[in-house]
Design an enzyme around this catalytic site. Structure first.
Site, short mmCIF file in Angstrom:
data_model
loop_
_atom_site.label_atom_id
_atom_site.label_comp_id
_atom_site.label_asym_id
_atom_site.label_seq_id
_atom_site.Cartn_x
_atom_site.Cartn_y
_atom_site.Cartn_z
N CYS A 7 10.35 -3.24 6.13
CA CYS A 7 9.70 -2.29 4.96
C CYS A 7 8.50 -1.82 5.52
CB CYS A 7 9.81 -2.95 3.92
SG CYS A 7 8.78 -1.93 2.71
N CYS A 10 5.54 -2.57 3.14
CA CYS A 10 5.08 -4.19 3.35
C CYS A 10 3.97 -4.25 4.47
CB CYS A 10 6.30 -4.90 3.46
SG CYS A 10 7.41 -5.38 1.76
N ASP A 33 -1.27 9.18 1.09
CA ASP A 33 -0.15 9.68 1.63
C ASP A 33 -0.34 10.24 3.12
OD1 ASP A 33 2.87 10.16 0.11
OD2 ASP A 33 2.45 11.29 2.26
N HIS A 49 7.68 -7.02 -2.34
CA HIS A 49 8.36 -6.05 -2.03
C HIS A 49 9.52 -5.97 -3.27
CE1 HIS A 49 11.11 -3.54 0.45
NE2 HIS A 49 12.17 -4.22 -0.25
N GLY A 99 15.08 11.25 -4.92
CA GLY A 99 14.24 11.76 -3.78
C GLY A 99 13.44 10.66 -2.99
N HIS A 104 10.35 0.78 -1.21
CA HIS A 104 9.50 -0.20 -1.40
C HIS A 104 8.74 0.85 -2.68
CE1 HIS A 104 6.05 -3.38 -0.87
NE2 HIS A 104 5.75 -2.59 -1.95
N HIS A 106 6.86 2.76 -5.37
CA HIS A 106 5.40 3.26 -5.27
C HIS A 106 5.27 4.56 -6.51
CE1 HIS A 106 8.42 5.32 -2.51
NE2 HIS A 106 7.60 6.43 -2.71
N HIS A 108 3.29 7.98 -6.90
CA HIS A 108 2.33 8.82 -6.41
C HIS A 108 1.39 9.37 -7.13
CE1 HIS A 108 5.22 10.35 -2.90
NE2 HIS A 108 6.13 9.75 -3.59
#
Ligand code: 5GP
Ligand code: ZN
Length: 119
Positions: A7, A10, A33, A49, A99, A104, A106, A108
């Site tokens: 990952c 990770c 990003d 994770h 999408g 993992h 997250h 945005h």
């Protein structure tokens, strides 16, 4: 599922892959990003994770709550303009049809003057 060998997030949380760090504590890691959609665009991830929101149960409510609380605080530190004239967009993707490309969990966090590339 504290850590997954293949990952990328990770590895970023562990410092094994470099990133532009925004924030770190025992549970959370935040970084810019690599392909920003907006003048400010960073991701907040749990260090453990968790593949996506689809795996989240009530035992993770406090951790997810902390991610949401951190989002506007970190956004202001990163130069986002204040609510209500400024503000931020918080987005999380879950599964291919949602999408999600990196599996993992997250969040945005995007902000800054428009127009943006996406979103
Ligand atoms: P998703 O589409 O899964 O919601 O979002 C994954 C995000 O991770 C994308 O916006 C993508 O640009 C970002 N990303 C993917 N790989 C890396 C990387 O190695 N470093 C950083 N900083 N961001 C990445
Ligand atoms: Zn992971």
């Amino acid at each position: 599922m504290s850590h997954s060998d293949n990952c990328i997030f990770c590895k970023i949380a562990a410092g094994a892959i470099p990133s532009r760090k925004v924030y770190e504590d025992d549970e959370l890691f935040a970084f810019h990003d690599i392909h920003p959609w907006a003048p400010v665009h960073f991701l907040i991830i749990p260090k453990m994770h968790i593949p996506s929101m689809a795996q989240v149960g009530p035992e993770l409510a406090a951790l997810l709550g902390r991610m949401m609380v951190m989002a506007p605080q970190l956004a202001m530190e990163q130069g986002c303009n204040a609510y209500p004239e400024g503000g931020i967009r918080i987005l999380t993707t879950t599964g291919a049809e949602g999408g999600q490309e990196v599996h993992h969990l997250h969040v945005h966090v995007m902000g800054g003057p428009r127009p943006w590339l996406k979103g």
